[in-house]
Design a protein around this motif. Structure first.
Motif, short mmCIF file in Angstrom:
data_model
loop_
_atom_site.label_atom_id
_atom_site.label_comp_id
_atom_site.label_asym_id
_atom_site.label_seq_id
_atom_site.Cartn_x
_atom_site.Cartn_y
_atom_site.Cartn_z
N THR A 17 0.87 -1.18 0.00
CA THR A 17 0.00 0.00 0.00
C THR A 17 0.90 1.23 0.00
N LEU A 20 -0.61 4.80 0.63
CA LEU A 20 -0.93 5.01 2.03
C LEU A 20 0.34 5.19 2.87
N GLU A 23 1.41 8.70 2.27
CA GLU A 23 0.54 9.62 2.99
C GLU A 23 0.88 9.65 4.48
N TRP A 24 1.16 8.47 5.04
CA TRP A 24 1.55 8.41 6.45
C TRP A 24 2.84 9.19 6.68
N ARG A 130 -8.42 8.24 5.72
CA ARG A 130 -7.89 7.82 4.42
C ARG A 130 -7.72 6.30 4.36
N ALA A 131 -7.18 5.72 5.42
CA ALA A 131 -6.93 4.27 5.44
C ALA A 131 -8.23 3.48 5.52
N MET A 134 -9.75 2.46 2.25
CA MET A 134 -9.07 1.44 1.44
C MET A 134 -9.60 0.05 1.78
N LEU A 137 -5.77 -3.75 2.65
CA LEU A 137 -4.60 -3.36 3.43
C LEU A 137 -4.03 -4.66 3.98
#
Length: 195
Positions: A17, A20, A23-24, A130-131, A134, A137
């Protein structure tokens, strides 16, 4: 906490991912940058609030607020939604306890700890939103287990002298010979020409 933040990025990247994980890293980086900026502004120029006893955002509180709810969420991603939610709540509770502990040991004022907690929890909330959108994951259980073992060793590692680095950076940028300190607020109140 910082190694745990890195572990989260590795878990996400290991699960393919990539977006993601990026983004983190960006969210956590923004939080750390705000902590650094507020501390450098105080150390170098005395920018803060004597009334609120605010000399910079607490990095410990910010990191705990950002990392702990996210770590529980990511580790429990495959669990039932109720258990995952309970993990996030536990992460928030632990983060708030860390924030309170910073005040109790006189490492930070209430305003610094609260601002750190609020910033960290805001970043965690953005990431969780955001997560949560999804569907896929996937975490490598081996990678998670290895990194958790590695995190157990971090209390025995020599701390990085970040406060010293921040002080050196602030003095270099401001041109001051010595760091601004909380006691300077009192001196400035008695002698306005001190500024």
């Amino acid at each position: 906490m910082a190694p745990a933040g890195l572990a989260i990025a590795l878990w996400l990247a290991g699960g393919k991912t990539w977006r993601l994980a990026l983004e983190w890293c960006l969210l956590f980086g923004v939080g750390m940058a705000l902590v650094v900026v507020t501390k450098v502004l105080f150390i170098g120029w005395g920018i803060g609030s004597a009334t609120l006893e605010f000399a910079g955002i607490s990095g410990h509180a910010m990191r705990a607020g950002a990392i702990l709810p996210v770590a529980f969420f990511v580790i429990l991603k495959g669990a039932r939604p109720g258990l995952r939610g309970l993990g996030v709540v536990a992460g928030v509770a632990l983060a708030l306890l860390i924030s309170v502990s910073r005040v109790q040991v006189n490492a930070h004022s209430s305003s610094e700890a609260i601002s750190g907690s609020l910033l960290g929890l805001l970043l965690a909330g953005i990431f969780l939103y955001r997560a949560g959108a999804m569907r896929e994951l996937v975490l490598s259980r081996t990678l998670v287990a290895l990194s958790l073992c590695g995190l157990l060793l971090t209390p025995n590692v020599e701390p990085v002298p970040t406060e010293q680095w921040l002080t050196e950076l602030a003095l270099h940028l401001s041109g001051r010979e010595r760091p601004f300190e909380r006691s300077d607020w009192k001196l400035a109140q008695r002698h306005p020409l001190f500024r």
